[in-house]
Scaffold this active site. Sequence first.
Site, PDB file in Angstrom:
ATOM      1  N   SER A 148      -4.641  -8.908  -3.385  1.00  0.00           N
ATOM      2  CA  SER A 148      -4.079  -7.575  -3.980  1.00  0.00           C
ATOM      3  C   SER A 148      -2.765  -7.220  -3.713  1.00  0.00           C
ATOM      4  O   SER A 148      -1.639  -7.782  -4.104  1.00  0.00           O
ATOM      5  CB  SER A 148      -5.196  -6.691  -3.576  1.00  0.00           C
ATOM      6  OG  SER A 148      -4.984  -5.183  -3.898  1.00  0.00           O
ATOM      7  N   THR A 149      -2.679  -6.086  -2.919  1.00  0.00           N
ATOM      8  CA  THR A 149      -1.199  -5.606  -2.668  1.00  0.00           C
ATOM      9  C   THR A 149      -0.210  -6.783  -1.934  1.00  0.00           C
ATOM     10  O   THR A 149      -0.906  -7.131  -0.987  1.00  0.00           O
ATOM     11  CB  THR A 149      -1.381  -4.188  -1.684  1.00  0.00           C
ATOM     12  OG1 THR A 149      -2.322  -3.511  -2.281  1.00  0.00           O
ATOM     13  CG2 THR A 149      -0.169  -3.473  -1.447  1.00  0.00           C
ATOM     14  N   HIS A 156      -5.698  -8.215  -7.719  1.00  0.00           N
ATOM     15  CA  HIS A 156      -5.797  -6.733  -8.519  1.00  0.00           C
ATOM     16  C   HIS A 156      -4.439  -6.203  -9.077  1.00  0.00           C
ATOM     17  O   HIS A 156      -3.288  -6.364  -8.537  1.00  0.00           O
ATOM     18  CB  HIS A 156      -6.036  -5.915  -7.346  1.00  0.00           C
ATOM     19  CG  HIS A 156      -7.039  -6.230  -6.568  1.00  0.00           C
ATOM     20  ND1 HIS A 156      -7.628  -5.872  -5.307  1.00  0.00           N
ATOM     21  CD2 HIS A 156      -8.625  -6.774  -7.124  1.00  0.00           C
ATOM     22  CE1 HIS A 156      -8.890  -6.303  -4.925  1.00  0.00           C
ATOM     23  NE2 HIS A 156      -9.422  -6.932  -6.046  1.00  0.00           N
ATOM     24  N   MET A 181      -4.937  -4.501   0.601  1.00  0.00           N
ATOM     25  CA  MET A 181      -5.847  -3.748   1.329  1.00  0.00           C
ATOM     26  C   MET A 181      -7.060  -3.480   0.981  1.00  0.00           C
ATOM     27  O   MET A 181      -7.604  -4.130  -0.212  1.00  0.00           O
ATOM     28  CB  MET A 181      -5.186  -2.297   1.016  1.00  0.00           C
ATOM     29  CG  MET A 181      -5.534  -1.741  -0.288  1.00  0.00           C
ATOM     30  SD  MET A 181      -4.654   0.093  -0.712  1.00  0.00           S
ATOM     31  CE  MET A 181      -5.096   0.432  -2.057  1.00  0.00           C
ATOM     32  N   ASP A 190     -12.235  -6.138  -0.589  1.00  0.00           N
ATOM     33  CA  ASP A 190     -12.747  -7.064  -1.625  1.00  0.00           C
ATOM     34  C   ASP A 190     -12.380  -8.480  -1.353  1.00  0.00           C
ATOM     35  O   ASP A 190     -11.257  -8.650  -1.218  1.00  0.00           O
ATOM     36  CB  ASP A 190     -12.149  -6.509  -2.821  1.00  0.00           C
ATOM     37  CG  ASP A 190     -12.668  -7.289  -4.040  1.00  0.00           C
ATOM     38  OD1 ASP A 190     -13.783  -7.497  -4.275  1.00  0.00           O
ATOM     39  OD2 ASP A 190     -11.812  -7.492  -4.907  1.00  0.00           O
TER      40      ASP A 190
END
Length: 351
Positions: free
Chosen positions: A173-174, A199, A292, A295
């Site tokens: 993600s991030t 993401h 973050m 997930d």
Amino acid sequence: MPRIRVMIVDDSAVVRQVLTAALEKDPGIEVIGTASDPIFALEKMQRDWPDVITLDVEMPRMDGITFLKKLMAERPTPVVICSTLTGKGTETSMQALAAGAVTIVTKPTSGLKQYLQDASEDLANAVKAAAKSNVRRLVPVNHAPKLSADAILPPPAHAMAQTTDMVVAVGTSTGGTQALEAVLTRLPRVTPGIVIVQHMPEKFTEAFANRLDGLCQIEVREAKNGDRVMPGRALIAPGGRHMLLRRSGAQYHVEIMDGPLVSRHRPSVDVLFRSVAQCAGKNALGIIMTGMGDDGAHGLKEMHTAGAKTIAQDEESCVVYGMPKEAVKLNAVDRIMPLDEIAGAMLAVLR
């Protein structure tokens, strides 16, 4: 706690006004200034430096990419890209992520004011995540109901029988756009098939996949329903839709589907990992990287239980040590390692 101080840089007066109003709905955020282009922004920031910058990418005098590169070279500061869903905007936003931006917030080409007002909580969450990314500790702020992978796929009873083909499943993600580039560009053309959830907003994943395809020896593409998972190919889940691994005989393919947010995301890493646990079992390798939230942590545990090897990126090399940390806490991880060692470890495991 001190409020997060934000500078908004956008050539549209309407966007600056709406972003300011949307962000200041959150009592933990303060907009300390706005600017119509990076030149004006730098002048203001020299007097009062912000914690986070929201940045458009297409502006007069100095474009957002040039500004971002200058910023990261001279005084690294968390940046949230605020870009349109148009083709040119997505391509430029990919360059911004590669240059060090933390994440993307989308803005449409029409109905802008209403859209940004409706998305004020998402905007605030993006800014809060960016503000904490330097210390690599992010706590997601989201009060929506949180669904598990059960919403898409029932829990695995047992994995299907092995085939001779290996599958690599990656969730991030991030900070993941830079992490994926670091891993995928190191892989040879003969690498086993890879399925990826990053993401990212709808329409941005195609531009991201195309950019990686131009940098890598392997083929990288945004996944379409029914695409084969095969050696030398990496499939990235399209933004806004879930991706599952399926098997027909000895061949793997992906299913792209709609559905509710799972672990507050669509696509969800948990959904992908659960499907890999069911369809590939011991013939899979699961990798969870910077991001973050949690997930993917439970899905990686299911892969591990099904016999798959698992790897987590270490805290020091993560932009945000959230998703890998939660997987480690669940005892879902065989090995923890720095980003620059993951590609080599992947190849070693698969051999």
